[in-house]
Design a protein around this motif. Structure first.
Motif, PDB file in Angstrom:
ATOM      1  N   TYR A 157      38.041  43.440  28.626  1.00 25.57           N
ATOM      2  CA  TYR A 157      36.734  43.012  28.138  1.00 25.57           C
ATOM      3  C   TYR A 157      36.305  43.801  26.908  1.00 25.57           C
ATOM      4  CZ  TYR A 157      36.284  40.341  32.447  1.00 25.57           C
ATOM      5  OH  TYR A 157      36.477  39.445  33.456  1.00 25.57           O
ATOM      6  N   GLU A 207      31.066  32.727  34.847  1.00 31.89           N
ATOM      7  CA  GLU A 207      30.039  33.049  33.854  1.00 31.89           C
ATOM      8  C   GLU A 207      29.275  34.311  34.260  1.00 31.89           C
ATOM      9  OE1 GLU A 207      25.800  31.378  32.082  1.00 31.89           O
ATOM     10  OE2 GLU A 207      27.042  30.038  33.298  1.00 31.89           O
ATOM     11  N   LYS A 208      28.909  34.404  35.532  1.00 28.90           N
ATOM     12  CA  LYS A 208      28.183  35.582  36.017  1.00 28.90           C
ATOM     13  C   LYS A 208      29.050  36.837  35.922  1.00 28.90           C
ATOM     14  CE  LYS A 208      25.234  32.991  39.194  1.00 28.90           C
ATOM     15  NZ  LYS A 208      24.847  32.767  40.607  1.00 28.90           N
ATOM     16  N   ARG A 260      29.389  37.915  32.200  1.00 30.41           N
ATOM     17  CA  ARG A 260      28.174  38.574  31.690  1.00 30.41           C
ATOM     18  C   ARG A 260      28.029  39.972  32.297  1.00 30.41           C
ATOM     19  NH1 ARG A 260      25.101  35.046  28.778  1.00 30.41           N
ATOM     20  NH2 ARG A 260      25.415  32.811  29.160  1.00 30.41           N
ATOM     21  N   ARG A 261      28.350  40.098  33.575  1.00 32.65           N
ATOM     22  CA  ARG A 261      28.241  41.393  34.244  1.00 32.65           C
ATOM     23  C   ARG A 261      29.202  42.415  33.628  1.00 32.65           C
ATOM     24  NH1 ARG A 261      28.388  39.447  38.982  1.00 32.65           N
ATOM     25  NH2 ARG A 261      30.638  39.664  39.340  1.00 32.65           N
ATOM     26  N   LEU A 275      30.584  42.337  30.556  1.00 33.51           N
ATOM     27  CA  LEU A 275      30.194  42.636  29.177  1.00 33.51           C
ATOM     28  C   LEU A 275      29.005  43.584  29.139  1.00 33.51           C
ATOM     29  CD1 LEU A 275      30.594  39.119  27.497  1.00 33.51           C
ATOM     30  CD2 LEU A 275      32.171  41.058  27.391  1.00 33.51           C
ATOM     31  N   ASP A 276      28.035  43.341  30.029  1.00 29.94           N
ATOM     32  CA  ASP A 276      26.865  44.225  30.089  1.00 29.94           C
ATOM     33  C   ASP A 276      27.251  45.625  30.549  1.00 29.94           C
ATOM     34  OD1 ASP A 276      25.235  42.189  29.255  1.00 29.94           O
ATOM     35  OD2 ASP A 276      24.465  41.695  31.252  1.00 29.94           O
ATOM     36  N   ILE A 289      29.104  34.263  23.856  1.00 35.09           N
ATOM     37  CA  ILE A 289      29.578  33.484  25.003  1.00 35.09           C
ATOM     38  C   ILE A 289      29.324  32.006  24.744  1.00 35.09           C
ATOM     39  CG2 ILE A 289      29.288  33.020  27.467  1.00 35.09           C
ATOM     40  CD1 ILE A 289      28.450  35.906  27.839  1.00 35.09           C
TER      41      ILE A 289
END
Length: 203
Positions: free
Chosen positions: A142, A159-160, A163-164, A166-167, A175
């Protein structure tokens, strides 16, 4: 709430003698109409995908057909008609809830949030979100997505997870969300995205 059947990932039928009220209502609906409406995904290889413009095949389709046979026996309706309806990651759960479909059998992840709305069968495969990229991109994790575009299917657990990750790693990446798996793959193939985040079994 509409529920589904035994061995599918999202299932409605366990045994006719042990049905909940929701199961019984769904079976009553099927009996009254003499048809069961089941879903398929157009490009969820190897679970379900279109072999021809009007013929869905795959592992989940085989499971669906076995479940429909069980329903025919339980209802004593050998002539029960099966209607196949295409769904996407965004509309599969809403269509179950509003009764548009009776069974969704595919690559839908069993989560506690979804379990509050629909009933899942015993899980029949386990997967995790991974990245796929062209070899020459040298993307291995990532962290390599910084200032790049990554694609996944909208409304999915991928998707979740994306995002998790990347954060958590403070990665600044764009995205892109698509309707289905084939659309997502095309984004990478056509260099509009550097990587695709999806279940490893689907990749």
């Amino acid at each position: 709430m509409n529920n589904r059947l035994h061995q599918a990932l999202v299932a409605l039928f366990v045994s006719y003698s042990a049905l909940t009220l929701s199961h019984a209502q769904t079976l009553d609906k099927i009996a009254r109409s003499n048809q069961i409406v089941v879903s398929y995904r157009e490009s969820a290889i190897p679970f379900n995908y279109l072999l021809t413009p009007h013929k869905a095949v795959g592992f989940s389709v085989d499971l669906t057909e076995a479940i429909v046979d069980d329903v025919r026996k339980a209802l004593r309706r050998p002539d029960l008609h099966t209607v196949y309806m295409p769904v996407t990651g965004q509309n599969r759960i809403p269509l179950l809830i509003d009764g548009s479909i009776d069974l969704e059998c595919g690559s839908t992840t069993n989560t506690s949030a979804r379990g509050k709305k629909v009933t899942f069968s015993t899980n029949y495969f386990y997967a995790g979100t991974r990245l796929m990229a062209k070899r020459e991109s040298h993307i291995g994790d990532y962290s390599d997505l910084a200032h790049k575009v990554v694609v996944t299917v909208g409304g999915s657990t991928n998707e979740k997870a994306l995002r998790r990750q990347l954060d958590a790693q403070h990665v600044d990446a764009g995205i892109v969300l698509t309707k289905d798996y084939a659309d997502a793959l095309r984004e990478v193939a056509n260099d509009r995205a550097a990587a695709l985040a999806l279940d490893d079994v689907l990749l």
